[in-house]
Design an enzyme around this catalytic site. Structure first.
Site, PDB file in Angstrom:
ATOM      1  CG  ASP A   1       5.321   3.856   3.185  1.00  0.00           C
ATOM      2  OD1 ASP A   1       6.277   3.049   3.180  1.00  0.00           O
ATOM      3  OD2 ASP A   1       4.161   3.501   2.986  1.00  0.00           O
TER       4      ASP A   1
ATOM      5  CG  ASN B   1      -7.233   1.817   2.811  1.00  0.00           C
ATOM      6  OD1 ASN B   1      -6.249   1.571   2.125  1.00  0.00           O
ATOM      7  ND2 ASN B   1      -7.191   2.584   3.877  1.00  0.00           N
TER       8      ASN B   1
ATOM      9  CG  HIS C   1      -2.915   2.274   1.963  1.00  0.00           C
ATOM     10  ND1 HIS C   1      -3.252   2.119   3.287  1.00  0.00           N
ATOM     11  CD2 HIS C   1      -1.931   1.376   1.734  1.00  0.00           C
ATOM     12  CE1 HIS C   1      -2.507   1.179   3.819  1.00  0.00           C
ATOM     13  NE2 HIS C   1      -1.694   0.709   2.905  1.00  0.00           N
TER      14      HIS C   1
ATOM     15  CD  GLU D   1      -4.509   5.126   5.124  1.00  0.00           C
ATOM     16  OE1 GLU D   1      -4.912   4.374   4.209  1.00  0.00           O
ATOM     17  OE2 GLU D   1      -4.251   4.713   6.263  1.00  0.00           O
TER      18      GLU D   1
HETATM   19  C1  GLP Z   1       1.310  -0.897   4.320  1.00  0.00           C
HETATM   20  C2  GLP Z   1       2.351  -0.057   3.535  1.00  0.00           C
HETATM   21  C3  GLP Z   1       2.089  -0.115   2.069  1.00  0.00           C
HETATM   22  C4  GLP Z   1       1.783  -1.548   1.699  1.00  0.00           C
HETATM   23  C5  GLP Z   1       0.430  -1.918   2.246  1.00  0.00           C
HETATM   24  C6  GLP Z   1       0.014  -3.361   2.011  1.00  0.00           C
HETATM   25  O1  GLP Z   1       0.600  -0.183   5.268  1.00  0.00           O
HETATM   26  N1  GLP Z   1       2.500   1.284   3.938  1.00  0.00           N
HETATM   27  O2  GLP Z   1       3.214   0.394   1.369  1.00  0.00           O
HETATM   28  O3  GLP Z   1       1.742  -1.689   0.306  1.00  0.00           O
HETATM   29  O4  GLP Z   1       0.302  -1.552   3.600  1.00  0.00           O
HETATM   30  O5  GLP Z   1       0.705  -4.223   2.839  1.00  0.00           O
HETATM   31  P1  GLP Z   1       0.782  -5.771   2.615  1.00  0.00           P
HETATM   32  O6  GLP Z   1       1.638  -5.986   1.435  1.00  0.00           O
HETATM   33  O7  GLP Z   1       1.384  -6.303   3.878  1.00  0.00           O
HETATM   34  O8  GLP Z   1      -0.631  -6.235   2.398  1.00  0.00           O
END
Ligand code: GLP
Length: 243
Positions: A67, A136, A138, A143
């Site tokens: 992404d 959440n 995702h 989302e």
């Molecule tokens: C972000 C990314 C995800 C990631 C998630 C968790 O928004 N788009 O790909 O897995 O949130 O992030 P973190 O690993 O910092 O908790």
């Protein structure tokens, strides 16, 4: 689905890196699907060490990232393009022309997302997809919603995601409101999936996503339907599964 419990973040990162290293050794021209966020940073550090030690070779590897924020220039240090270069690509022997991140600066969302989906197909699909897990549920930037999105698309980020990601920006107003992300269908088409999760703040979502009902309200729950998923989870994130 296989869930591997580790003592802490460092052990999670080493185990995840070993799994990716095995993939690279067995198939040196693998297409790796990569993720951003805090969860995979340690994994990337371990991969850099293995590359520098001569144990893994990136020269024939191709990467596709999950992404990217829409509207954030690639040289902005919060873009996922910048993140990947900074945390991995600048430190290993990868051919940068084989590293792909959706281009958030292409204003025509339909075109950029369509091109990205086509690129993944042209590459023959993803051999191993690395994922983090949002609070959440995702994955990528898929989302919670009423249905699973199939292909790469433009999403409106939820308030909770904007809130979670504001720590990286000067202020909450600087956090982009939209992103381009692989769809759930794109992710599920990967041959193997590796999820890294750590920390007590993820314990509730780990339990919901990996042991609860499969629902688009918890996008990661669909991973229960994939034939080859490994979750590497530290003890803190695992604790509600045990409870
Ligand atoms: C972000 C990314 C995800 C990631 C998630 C968790 O928004 N788009 O790909 O897995 O949130 O992030 P973190 O690993 O910092 O908790």
């Amino acid at each position: 689905m296989k869930i591997i419990k580790t003592a802490n973040y460092d052990e999670m990162s080493r185990k995840a890196a070993n799994i990716i290293a095995a993939q690279m050794i067995l198939k040196p021209n693998s297409v790796l699907g990569l993720a951003t966020g805090s969860s995979p940073v340690g994994t990337y550090k371990e991969l850099i060490k293995k590359n520098q030690a001569g144990d893994i070779d990136f020269s024939d590897i191709t990467t596709v990232n999950l992404d990217e924020y829409r509207g954030l220039p690639r040289d902005n240090d919060q873009s996922y393009y910048y993140f990947m270069n900074d945390n991995l690509f600048n430190h290993v022997n990868i051919d940068k022309s084989r590293t792909h991140v959706p281009n958030g600066m292409v204003a025509d969302a339909e075109k950029e997302c369509g091109d990205y989906e086509a690129l993944i197909k042209e590459l023959g699909g993803v051999d191993l997809q690395l994922l983090g897990l949002g609070h959440n549920g995702h994955i990528g930037f898929n989302e919670p919603s009423a249905e699973f999105d199939k292909v790469t698309h433009c999403v409106d980020l939820q308030e909770s995601t904007i809130e979670a990601n504001k720590r990286f920006f000067a202020s909450i107003d600087d956090v982009p409101r939209q992103a381009y992300t692989m769809g759930i269908g794109t992710i599920m088409a990967a041959k193997k999936i590796l999820v890294v999760v750590s920390g007590a703040d993820k314990a509730e979502i780990v339990k919901k996503a990996f042991t609860g009902p499969v629902t688009p309200n918890v996008p990661a729950s669909i991973l229960q339907m994939h034939p080859d998923v490994t979750v590497v989870c530290d003890a803190e994130a695992y604790k509600m599964i045990e409870a």
